[in-house]
Scaffold this motif. Structure first.
Motif, PDB file in Angstrom:
ATOM      1  N   PHE A 527      -1.173 -16.277  -4.024  1.00  0.00           N
ATOM      2  CA  PHE A 527      -2.064 -15.286  -4.632  1.00  0.00           C
ATOM      3  C   PHE A 527      -3.229 -14.963  -3.700  1.00  0.00           C
ATOM      4  CE2 PHE A 527      -1.352 -15.256  -9.526  1.00  0.00           C
ATOM      5  CZ  PHE A 527      -0.058 -14.828  -9.314  1.00  0.00           C
ATOM      6  N   GLU A 528      -3.852 -15.999  -3.170  1.00  0.00           N
ATOM      7  CA  GLU A 528      -5.016 -15.801  -2.311  1.00  0.00           C
ATOM      8  C   GLU A 528      -4.631 -15.071  -1.025  1.00  0.00           C
ATOM      9  OE1 GLU A 528      -8.532 -18.418  -0.111  1.00  0.00           O
ATOM     10  OE2 GLU A 528      -7.047 -19.400  -1.406  1.00  0.00           O
ATOM     11  N   GLU A 529      -3.492 -15.423  -0.462  1.00  0.00           N
ATOM     12  CA  GLU A 529      -3.070 -14.813   0.801  1.00  0.00           C
ATOM     13  C   GLU A 529      -2.687 -13.349   0.628  1.00  0.00           C
ATOM     14  OE1 GLU A 529       0.106 -17.201   2.174  1.00  0.00           O
ATOM     15  OE2 GLU A 529      -1.154 -18.950   2.635  1.00  0.00           O
ATOM     16  N   GLU A 530      -2.150 -12.995  -0.520  1.00  0.00           N
ATOM     17  CA  GLU A 530      -1.658 -11.631  -0.742  1.00  0.00           C
ATOM     18  C   GLU A 530      -2.628 -10.766  -1.537  1.00  0.00           C
ATOM     19  OE1 GLU A 530       0.966 -10.411   0.683  1.00  0.00           O
ATOM     20  OE2 GLU A 530       1.471 -12.332   1.609  1.00  0.00           O
ATOM     21  N   GLY A 531      -3.811 -11.287  -1.857  1.00  0.00           N
ATOM     22  CA  GLY A 531      -4.824 -10.482  -2.527  1.00  0.00           C
ATOM     23  C   GLY A 531      -4.653 -10.363  -4.027  1.00  0.00           C
ATOM     24  N   GLN A 546      -3.644  -7.229  -8.329  1.00  0.00           N
ATOM     25  CA  GLN A 546      -3.717  -7.201  -6.868  1.00  0.00           C
ATOM     26  C   GLN A 546      -4.834  -6.251  -6.471  1.00  0.00           C
ATOM     27  OE1 GLN A 546      -0.404  -5.491  -4.679  1.00  0.00           O
ATOM     28  NE2 GLN A 546      -0.670  -6.956  -2.998  1.00  0.00           N
ATOM     29  N   LEU A 547      -5.768  -6.745  -5.681  1.00  0.00           N
ATOM     30  CA  LEU A 547      -6.937  -5.964  -5.306  1.00  0.00           C
ATOM     31  C   LEU A 547      -6.553  -4.857  -4.329  1.00  0.00           C
ATOM     32  CD1 LEU A 547      -9.452  -8.908  -4.833  1.00  0.00           C
ATOM     33  CD2 LEU A 547      -9.249  -7.368  -6.802  1.00  0.00           C
ATOM     34  N   PRO A 548      -7.372  -3.781  -4.267  1.00  0.00           N
ATOM     35  CA  PRO A 548      -7.105  -2.716  -3.292  1.00  0.00           C
ATOM     36  C   PRO A 548      -7.104  -3.273  -1.878  1.00  0.00           C
ATOM     37  CG  PRO A 548      -8.735  -2.016  -4.900  1.00  0.00           C
ATOM     38  CD  PRO A 548      -8.539  -3.487  -5.117  1.00  0.00           C
ATOM     39  N   GLY A 549      -6.303  -2.665  -1.021  1.00  0.00           N
ATOM     40  CA  GLY A 549      -6.224  -3.112   0.363  1.00  0.00           C
ATOM     41  C   GLY A 549      -4.965  -2.620   1.023  1.00  0.00           C
ATOM     42  N   GLU A 550      -4.807  -2.963   2.292  1.00  0.00           N
ATOM     43  CA  GLU A 550      -3.669  -2.491   3.061  1.00  0.00           C
ATOM     44  C   GLU A 550      -2.336  -2.946   2.489  1.00  0.00           C
ATOM     45  OE1 GLU A 550      -3.649  -0.343   5.515  1.00  0.00           O
ATOM     46  OE2 GLU A 550      -5.823  -0.118   5.356  1.00  0.00           O
ATOM     47  N   ASP A 551      -2.320  -4.145   1.870  1.00  0.00           N
ATOM     48  CA  ASP A 551      -1.065  -4.703   1.357  1.00  0.00           C
ATOM     49  C   ASP A 551      -0.842  -4.413  -0.119  1.00  0.00           C
ATOM     50  OD1 ASP A 551      -0.444  -5.809   3.841  1.00  0.00           O
ATOM     51  OD2 ASP A 551      -1.647  -7.608   3.427  1.00  0.00           O
ATOM     52  N   ASN A 552      -1.753  -3.683  -0.743  1.00  0.00           N
ATOM     53  CA  ASN A 552      -1.609  -3.388  -2.172  1.00  0.00           C
ATOM     54  C   ASN A 552      -0.317  -2.609  -2.420  1.00  0.00           C
ATOM     55  OD1 ASN A 552      -2.050  -1.413  -4.611  1.00  0.00           O
ATOM     56  ND2 ASN A 552      -3.485  -3.102  -4.924  1.00  0.00           N
ATOM     57  N   ALA A 553       0.432  -3.034  -3.425  1.00  0.00           N
ATOM     58  CA  ALA A 553       1.751  -2.437  -3.691  1.00  0.00           C
ATOM     59  C   ALA A 553       1.669  -0.950  -4.008  1.00  0.00           C
ATOM     60  CB  ALA A 553       2.428  -3.175  -4.837  1.00  0.00           C
ATOM     61  N   LEU A 554       0.489  -0.491  -4.477  1.00  0.00           N
ATOM     62  CA  LEU A 554       0.333   0.920  -4.835  1.00  0.00           C
ATOM     63  C   LEU A 554      -0.211   1.750  -3.681  1.00  0.00           C
ATOM     64  CD1 LEU A 554      -1.121   0.624  -8.457  1.00  0.00           C
ATOM     65  CD2 LEU A 554       1.254   0.559  -7.698  1.00  0.00           C
TER      66      LEU A 554
END
Length: 647
Positions: A527-531, A546-554
Motif C-alpha cells: 500500500f505504501e509503495e503504490e500510494g 489510491q492518492l493522485p500521482g503518476e501511478d494512479n490507476a485513473l
C-alpha cells in the motif's frame, strides 16, 4: 355644408355592399375611385374586402349533374367506415396473443384513431387499394432488407384479401337515380360548411362525399331522410365489398405499425420511469407513438409516404451504412459465398496453390489482392506485395495487428462463412434499433467490441480515440448458481456532468479482495509503495483510496456520467494496452487513449475555455469541473462498424 356632403356620400358608400363592389376588378376600382373623390380614407389604407364567393354552394351546385355518383360513393364510404368499426371492435375482444399471431395487434390504436378520433380511411376506397396504400405495401415488401420477418407484417393476408376482392367483381349501385330537391341542396350547403369549418384546405368533391356519408339516424332535419335512407340501402348492398376493403385497410395499417414497432417504437431505453408513469405504462407510451405514425401517414402526400418510414430508422449514419452492407453480403451469399482456405506460411516470393485460394477468398469479399495492372507474367500462386496488402486490409478490418503476417486467429476469422457475416450485420442493425441513440446531435458513443469512442457535436463527429474496456472472463457465482462476467463493461446511457483532474481512486471492494489483498499478503508494504491508504468514511466503513500521482490507476483525469454501475471514462498510466487490436483489459471502466485532448475539447465545448489543462495539472490538487451543459454518453455493443471509407 361641404363637410356634410362628404359624410353623407361616405355613409352611402358604406350602405352599398362593399362585397358587391369588391367582387370584381371593375367594382373594386370603382369603389376606390369613389371614396378617393369624396375624401374618404386612402384606398391603400383600407382592408381588402373578401370576394363574395360561397365555396360550399359552388361545390354543391357543380356536383349536382353527377350527384348519383357522389351519393353512391358516400354510401359505400359509409359502409367501409362501419365495417372498419365492426372489425376493430371484434378484434378488441380477442386475446392479445391471438391478435399478435394472426390479427390486429393494434386494435386499441385503431379504435382511438378511426372510431373515437377523426382519422379517415387512408389506404382503400370503394374500388380497392389506393396509391397511398400501395406505397405502404411497397415499404412492407422491403422490410426483409432490414432483417425483419416480412410475414409478420400481413403481406400474405393483404395479397389474399386483394384476390378475394377481385373475385367479388364490380358491385351494382342501388336502383334509381337521385336528384336533390331545392331544400336538400340548401341542407347540403350547410353540411359542407360544417365539414370545412376551420379547415384552410380547398373545398373539393371529397368534402361533399364525406359530408353526405356522415348523415345518420340522428339527423334532425327532415331533408336529410332521403340521404340517410340511400346511405343505408347502398351500405347494405355494398356490405361484402366493404368487409373485404375494411380488412385490407386495417391489415395495411397494422402491418405499418408492426414495422414501426420493430424499427423504433418498442425501444423504451430513453423513457424515464417518470415519463412511463405519466403516460400510464409502457403500452401507453408505445400506443402514443403508434398514433403519431398513423397521423403522419395521413398527413403525408403520397410521394412522402416513404419518408415517414425513413424517419423511423435510426438517424445515425451507421444504420444506412449497415443497410447497404447487408445488401452487399446478401449478394455474396447468393453467389455461393467463399471457399475455406487452409493456412500456410506467407512469405513474399514463395509459391503455393493456397496463395491463389487466399487471393480468391479476399477478392470474394471485395478486398483487393492483386496488382492494379496484371500482365502475362503474373502468377496468382506466388505471394507478392499485392497479396500481403490484401492480408493487411483484412487484418485492419477485423481488429488484427496489420503486419501482413497471418495468425491462427486470422485463418479462423477468414473461414467464417458469408452467411455468418450477414447474420452479424443484421444483428448489428437490430441493436441500432434497440440502442440508446435517439436522433442525438451532441453525444459521446463508446462501442465496446470496437474498442473506440467518438465525440459528436452539432451532428458532426469531432473526435475519435481508442479505448480499453472491461475483460470478458466468465466466472461462476456459486452463491447465485450462475455464470457471470464481473469485469465486463455494461451497455448503458447516462449524461456526463463533470470531470476531475488529479483524481484519487476509491478502490471497489471486489478489486480489493481479488487483487490488492493477495499482493499485500506477499508484500506488507505494498500500500505504501503504490500510494494506497485506508480511510474511514462518514458512515463508519473503511475504504481503500489510491492518492493522485503518476501511478494512479485513473491517471490525470476522469470523466463522470453517473450510473448504477459506477462506470466512467478515465486516463491510465498503462498506455501499452492501446497498442493491441483487442483491448479488453479493464475491470469495467473505460480507459481513454487521449484523455487530455478530450478534456480540452470538453472545456471549450462546455464554455470553460478560460481554463487551461496544463495549468490545472501543474499542481497535484484534485480539481472538479462541473458542466453547465450535460453531454449524453452511450456505451453500446456493435460487432460490425462501417469505417470512413465505407468498408
Amino acid at each position: 355644408m361641404r363637410s356634410g356632403t362628404k359624410v353623407g356620400i361616405c355613409d352611402r358608400v358604406d350602405k352599398v355592399s362593399r362585397q358587391q363592389l369588391a367582387g370584381t376588378a371593375v367594382g373594386a376600382g370603382l369603389m376606390a375611385a369613389l371614396m378617393a373623390v369624396v375624401g374618404c380614407a386612402d384606398p391603400e389604407e383600407l382592408e381588402p374586402m373578401p370576394a363574395p364567393v360561397d365555396e360550399s354552394r359552388l361545390l354543391v351546385e357543380s356536383q349536382l349533374p353527377y350527384f348519383d355518383e357522389v351519393i353512391r360513393q358516400a354510401g359505400r364510404q359509409r359502409a367501409i367506415q362501419e365495417a372498419i368499426s365492426t372489425q376493430i371492435e371484434e378484434e378488441a375482444q380477442r386475446r392479445f396473443d391471438d391478435r399478435v399471431e394472426d390479427g390486429l395487434r393494434y386494435s386499441t390504436v385503431f379504435r382511438r384513431e378511426y372510431i373515437e378520433g377523426d382519422l379517415p380511411v387512408l389506404f382503400v376506397d370503394e374500388s380497392g387499394i389506393v396509391e397511398r396504400g400501395e406505397e405502404v405495401i411497397a415499404e412492407l415488401d422491403e422490410s426483409w432488407k432490414h432483417a425483419m420477418e416480412i410475414e409478420t407484417l400481413h403481406r400474405s393476408e393483404i395479397a389474399g384479401g386483394s384476390e378475394k376482392l377481385a373475385r367479388l367483381g364490380d358491385p351494382e349501385p342501388v336502383d334509381g337515380g337521385f336528384k336533390p330537391t331545392v331544400e336538400e341542396v340548401e341542407v347540403l350547403v350547410d353540411l359542407v360548411d360544417q365539414a370545412v369549418e376551420g379547415d384552410e384546405k380547398s373545398v373539393g368533391r371529397d368534402v361533399l362525399i364525406d359530408a353526405v356519408s356522415a348523415v345518420d339516424d340522428e339527423g334532425a332535419k327532415p331533408a336529410l331522410e332521403r340521404f340517410r335512407d340511400y346511405n343505408r340501402r347502398e351500405a347494405e348492398k355494398f356490405a361484402p365489398w366493404a368487409e373485404q376493403l375494411a380488412d385490407l385497410e386495417l391489415r395495411i395499417a397494422d402491418g405499418a405499425l408492426r414495422y414501426a414497432r420493430t424499427m423504433r417504437h418498442k425501444n423504451l431505453e430513453r423513457v424515464s420511469w417518470q415519463q412511463m408513469r405519466d403516460a400510464g405504462g409502457s403500452a401507453e407510451v408505445i400506443f402514443g407513438r403508434m398514433q403519431k405514425t398513423m397521423r403522419d401517414l395521413a398527413a403525408a402526400e403520397v410521394d412522402e409516404v416513404d419518408g415517414v418510414f425513413r424517419d423511423l430508422e435510426p438517424s445515425h449514419e451507421q444504420y444506412r451504412g449497415l443497410f447497404a452492407a447487408a445488401g452487399q453480403y446478401r449478394q455474396f451469399v447468393d453467389d455461393g459465398g467463399w471457399q475455406r482456405v487452409r493456412s500456410f506460411s506467407v512469405e513474399k516470393g514463395e509459391s503455393s496453390s493456397r496463395a491463389a485460394d487466399l487471393r480468391q477468398r479476399l477478392e470474394a469479399e471485395g478486398i483487393k489482392a492483386r496488382p492494379d495492372e496484371v500482365d502475362e507474367d503474373f502468377d496468382p500462386e506466388v505471394v507478392d506485395e499485392s497479396l500481403i496488402d490484401g492480408i493487411r486490409a483484412y487484418q485492419r478490418t477485423h481488429q488484427f495487428v496489420d503486419d501482413g503476417d497471418p495468425t491462427p486467429g486470422f485463418w479462423r476469422s477468414l473461414n467464417l462463412s458469408a452467411e455468418h457475416r450477414l447474420e452479424q450485420i443484421e444483428m448489428t442493425m437490430q441493436r441500432w434499433r434497440e440502442s440508446h441513440f435517439e436522433d442525438d446531435r451532441d453525444f459521446i458513443m463508446v462501442n465496446i467490441p470496437g474498442f473506440d469512442a467518438e465525440v459528436w457535436t452539432d451532428g458532426e463527429r469531432q473526435k475519435r480515440f481508442s479505448v480499453v474496456v472491461g475483460n470478458n472472463r466468465r466466472r461462476c457465482d456459486r452463491d447465485e448458481g450462475r455464470w457471470e462476467y464481473p469485469d465486463a463493461t455494461p451497455v448503458l446511457m447516462s449524461k456526463m456532468d463533470h470531470m476531475m483532474f488529479n483524481p484519487p481512486w476509491y478502490v471497489p471492494d471486489r478489486i480489493i479482495r481479488e487483487t490488492l489483498e493477495p499482493r499485500v499478503e506477499e508484500n506488507p508494504d505494498y500500500f505504501e509503495e503504490e500510494g494506497y491508504e485506508e480511510i474511514e468514511l462518514a458512515d463508519g466503513r473503511t475504504a481503500v483510496r489510491q492518492l493522485p500521482g503518476e501511478d494512479n490507476a485513473l491517471g490525470k483525469v476522469k470523466f463522470i456520467f453517473p450510473n448504477e454501475h459506477n462506470v466512467y471514462l478515465h486516463d491510465t498510466p498503462q498506455k501499452q494496452y492501446f497498442d493491441y487490436g483487442i483491448r479488453a483489459f479493464s475491470h469495467g471502466c473505460i480507459r481513454v487513449s487521449k484523455p487530455l485532448e478530450l478534456a480540452e475539447f470538453l472545456l471549450n465545448w462546455k464554455g470553460r475555455g478560460d481554463l487551461d489543462v496544463g495549468d490545472i495539472l501543474d499542481g497535484e490538487r484534485t480539481i472538479r469541473i462541473d458542466f453547465e451543459r450535460e453531454l449524453p454518453v452511450m456505451v453500446e455493443y456493435y460487432t460490425v462498424w462501417i469505417d470512413d471509407d465505407g468498408a
